[in-house]
Every structure is written in C-alpha cells, then in structure tokens.
Scaffold this active site. Structure first.
Site, PDB file in Angstrom:
ATOM      1  N   ASP A  89       9.278  -6.343   2.568  1.00  0.00           N
ATOM      2  CA  ASP A  89       9.238  -5.752   3.898  1.00  0.00           C
ATOM      3  C   ASP A  89      10.622  -5.170   4.157  1.00  0.00           C
ATOM      4  OD1 ASP A  89       7.405  -5.237   5.981  1.00  0.00           O
ATOM      5  OD2 ASP A  89       8.495  -6.592   7.304  1.00  0.00           O
ATOM      6  N   THR A  90      10.643  -3.972   4.699  1.00  0.00           N
ATOM      7  CA  THR A  90      11.913  -3.269   4.916  1.00  0.00           C
ATOM      8  C   THR A  90      12.011  -2.817   6.359  1.00  0.00           C
ATOM      9  OG1 THR A  90      12.015  -2.498   2.628  1.00  0.00           O
ATOM     10  CG2 THR A  90      13.230  -1.209   4.243  1.00  0.00           C
ATOM     11  N   LYS A 134       7.213   2.912  -2.603  1.00  0.00           N
ATOM     12  CA  LYS A 134       7.868   1.659  -2.989  1.00  0.00           C
ATOM     13  C   LYS A 134       7.576   1.346  -4.455  1.00  0.00           C
ATOM     14  CE  LYS A 134       7.700  -0.793   1.479  1.00  0.00           C
ATOM     15  NZ  LYS A 134       7.186  -2.014   2.142  1.00  0.00           N
ATOM     16  N   LYS A 172      19.006   7.921  -5.121  1.00  0.00           N
ATOM     17  CA  LYS A 172      18.762   6.978  -4.020  1.00  0.00           C
ATOM     18  C   LYS A 172      18.909   5.545  -4.532  1.00  0.00           C
ATOM     19  CE  LYS A 172      15.301   5.330  -0.699  1.00  0.00           C
ATOM     20  NZ  LYS A 172      13.964   5.426  -0.099  1.00  0.00           N
ATOM     21  N   ASN A 213       0.832  -1.199   0.000  1.00  0.00           N
ATOM     22  CA  ASN A 213       0.000   0.000   0.000  1.00  0.00           C
ATOM     23  C   ASN A 213       0.869   1.253   0.000  1.00  0.00           C
ATOM     24  OD1 ASN A 213      -2.803  -0.845   0.028  1.00  0.00           O
ATOM     25  ND2 ASN A 213      -2.328  -1.805   1.999  1.00  0.00           N
ATOM     26  N   ASN A 214       2.172   1.079  -0.208  1.00  0.00           N
ATOM     27  CA  ASN A 214       3.104   2.202  -0.129  1.00  0.00           C
ATOM     28  C   ASN A 214       3.498   2.639  -1.556  1.00  0.00           C
ATOM     29  OD1 ASN A 214       5.460   3.745   0.053  1.00  0.00           O
ATOM     30  ND2 ASN A 214       6.005   2.822   2.026  1.00  0.00           N
ATOM     31  N   PHE A 252      10.833   9.028   1.658  1.00  0.00           N
ATOM     32  CA  PHE A 252       9.818   8.764   2.675  1.00  0.00           C
ATOM     33  C   PHE A 252      10.478   8.154   3.909  1.00  0.00           C
ATOM     34  CE2 PHE A 252       9.211   4.089   2.477  1.00  0.00           C
ATOM     35  CZ  PHE A 252       9.967   3.805   1.351  1.00  0.00           C
ATOM     36  N   HIS A 304      18.948  -0.323  -0.598  1.00  0.00           N
ATOM     37  CA  HIS A 304      18.534  -1.667  -0.200  1.00  0.00           C
ATOM     38  C   HIS A 304      17.475  -2.246  -1.142  1.00  0.00           C
ATOM     39  CE1 HIS A 304      16.604   1.796   1.509  1.00  0.00           C
ATOM     40  NE2 HIS A 304      15.483   1.147   1.693  1.00  0.00           N
TER      41      HIS A 304
HETATM   42  P1  ITT Z   1       3.636  -2.116   2.844  1.00  0.00           P
HETATM   43  O1  ITT Z   1       2.232  -1.829   2.404  1.00  0.00           O
HETATM   44  O2  ITT Z   1       4.519  -2.543   1.701  1.00  0.00           O
HETATM   45  O3  ITT Z   1       3.748  -3.024   4.019  1.00  0.00           O
HETATM   46  P2  ITT Z   1       4.815  -0.114   4.638  1.00  0.00           P
HETATM   47  O4  ITT Z   1       5.004   1.370   4.464  1.00  0.00           O
HETATM   48  O5  ITT Z   1       4.006  -0.607   5.795  1.00  0.00           O
HETATM   49  O6  ITT Z   1       4.248  -0.662   3.246  1.00  0.00           O
HETATM   50  P3  ITT Z   1       7.173  -1.610   5.554  1.00  0.00           P
HETATM   51  O7  ITT Z   1       6.385  -2.291   6.606  1.00  0.00           O
HETATM   52  O8  ITT Z   1       8.070  -2.437   4.685  1.00  0.00           O
HETATM   53  O9  ITT Z   1       6.233  -0.763   4.595  1.00  0.00           O
HETATM   54  O10 ITT Z   1       8.111  -0.452   6.054  1.00  0.00           O
HETATM   55  C1  ITT Z   1       8.456  -0.201   7.312  1.00  0.00           C
HETATM   56  C2  ITT Z   1       8.819   1.254   7.472  1.00  0.00           C
HETATM   57  O11 ITT Z   1      10.218   1.367   7.184  1.00  0.00           O
HETATM   58  C3  ITT Z   1       8.164   2.250   6.544  1.00  0.00           C
HETATM   59  O12 ITT Z   1       6.956   2.705   7.044  1.00  0.00           O
HETATM   60  C4  ITT Z   1       9.186   3.366   6.541  1.00  0.00           C
HETATM   61  O13 ITT Z   1       9.026   4.181   7.657  1.00  0.00           O
HETATM   62  C5  ITT Z   1      10.484   2.627   6.653  1.00  0.00           C
HETATM   63  N1  ITT Z   1      11.102   2.458   5.340  1.00  0.00           N
HETATM   64  C6  ITT Z   1      10.961   1.417   4.485  1.00  0.00           C
HETATM   65  N2  ITT Z   1      11.696   1.618   3.386  1.00  0.00           N
HETATM   66  C7  ITT Z   1      12.302   2.818   3.535  1.00  0.00           C
HETATM   67  C8  ITT Z   1      13.166   3.585   2.733  1.00  0.00           C
HETATM   68  O14 ITT Z   1      13.557   3.189   1.534  1.00  0.00           O
HETATM   69  N3  ITT Z   1      13.572   4.771   3.210  1.00  0.00           N
HETATM   70  C9  ITT Z   1      13.192   5.201   4.420  1.00  0.00           C
HETATM   71  N4  ITT Z   1      12.360   4.555   5.235  1.00  0.00           N
HETATM   72  C10 ITT Z   1      11.918   3.363   4.798  1.00  0.00           C
END
Ligand code: ITT
Length: 193
Positions: free
Chosen positions: A70-71, A14, A173, A10-11, A150, A178
């Site tokens: 997932d990050t 990404k 970026k 939902n992001n 973000f 990653h």
């Molecule tokens: P999904 O719908 O894909 O789950 P999400 O925003 O909940 O989207 P994650 O759980 O993977 O995504 O991400 C965890 C958090 O990590 C996300 O809300 C950001 O705050 C941070 N994050 C992830 N990728 C990042 C990036 O490339 N740069 C900075 N912060 C990041």
C-alpha cells in the site's frame, strides 16, 4: 529454488515496476494469473493495516505465499494528506487527474511543497507476516509534467532529480522510488531467509 509469490494487487504499474527490480531473484504471480478477480479491500486508516488486509485476503483465497503493498503520498503542508487516502483523494470513482487537480489546488500559493511517497509491503511467507517500508522524499511541482508512470507521478519531483517521476523511464524512477526501496528490503529478506 527461486521463491514464487502471488502479488496481491490490481495495479499493473506496480507489477511492472516491481518485476523490473526483482528481475529473476523471485517469481511474481499476478492475482489474475492465480485465477482471482476481486476488488481487494482497503478499509483501514494506515498503510500498514491496508497492506496487511490485502495480503491476508489473497493468502486466504490461494493458500500461497504472497505479498501486497500500500502506498501513500504524504504532503507536509497538508498534514500528511492525502496519505492512506491517495487513491480516492478526489472522491470515489474519480481518476488520477482529479486527484492531481485537487492536490495542486490545495497547495496553491503554498511555498512548502515537501512531500514523500511511502510504501509498505506486507509479505506472508509460510503463514507468517513481515512488513517492509520504503520512503522517497521530494517536492510537489507547481505544474504537472510528463506522461510516464501513474498516479501522482506528473507532480512529484524526487530529491536529487530535476524532473518529475512521469518524465522518467521506469528504470530511472526505480533509482529513487519508495517502491524500489521497499522491494530491496524484501529481496534482502528473501535472500537471508
Ligand atoms: P492495489 O490494487 O495494489 O491496492 P491501488 O492503485 O489501489 O492498487 P494504492 O492503494 O497503494 O494502490 O495506491 C494509492 C494511490 O497512490 C494510487 O492510486 C496512486 O494514485 C498513488 N500512487 C501509488 N504509488 C504511486 C507511485 O509510485 N507514483 C505515483 N502515484 C502513486
């Protein structure tokens, strides 16, 4: 024929970042475009398990080939936190700014600012699952800088750069990120498959 994959996220950031890397190597369908509107569950305590849960949920709903990622931001001096809890570090319903504020507060006075972003992609292709990882090492800055990107981008300076992710264009970026590294592995896999 070009592979089409539903991206279980939902992001929108990404989606934009991965589309910039994938170009026309494979076709990304967002869950919105697939007609799905759900909050995808992330109940587990590892990035791998959450990525798996997200792709399997969307695969169940669409029956289509799909992937998720997932990050987490893993900070050495905080024993790897916020890690898998990165999105909700400051609590449910809090926003990116609250998460950054909490991180900078927890690192106040600490000299070791080493951190890494880690992305795990779960791909479901023809009913089989494959995982790909990408890591970007860097440091957490003392102050936040920049307005692009973000999440924790304003406080993360990748190794080899002098500015934060949030001071970079998306293409800059993507030279370090990653997510880009994990997607490069996904692309290589699709190419050979
Ligand atoms: P999904 O719908 O894909 O789950 P999400 O925003 O909940 O989207 P994650 O759980 O993977 O995504 O991400 C965890 C958090 O990590 C996300 O809300 C950001 O705050 C941070 N994050 C992830 N990728 C990042 C990036 O490339 N740069 C900075 N912060 C990041």
């Amino acid at each position: 024929m070009k592979t089409s994959l539903v991206f279980a996220t939902n992001n929108q950031h990404k989606v934009d970042e991965i589309r910039a890397v994938a170009g026309d190597l494979f076709n990304i369908i967002t869950i919105k475009e697939a007609g799905i509107d759900i909050d995808i569950p992330e109940p587990h305590d590892t990035l791998e398990a959450n990525a798996s849960e997200k792709s399997k949920t969307i695969h169940r709903l669409t029956g289509k080939n799909c992937f998720s990622e997932d990050t987490g931001l893993e900070v050495a001096a905080l024993n790897g936190e916020p890690g898998v809890k990165s999105a909700r570090y400051a609590g449910d319903g809090r926003n990116f700014q609250h998460n950054i504020d909490k991180l900078l507060l927890n690192l106040k006075g600490i000299n070791n600012r080493k951190a890494q972003f880690r992305t795990v992609i779960s791909l479901i292709l023809d009913d089989k699952e494959y995982l790909f990882e990408g890591v970007c090492e860097g440091n957490i800055s003392e102050e936040q800088k920049g307005l692009q990107g973000f999440g924790y981008d304003p406080v993360f300076v990748p190794d080899g750069a002098a500015i934060s992710f949030a001071e970079m264009t998306m293409n800059e970026k993507n030279k370090y990120s990653h997510r880009k590294k994990a997607v490069a592995k996904l692309i290589a896999f699709l190419h050979d498959h």
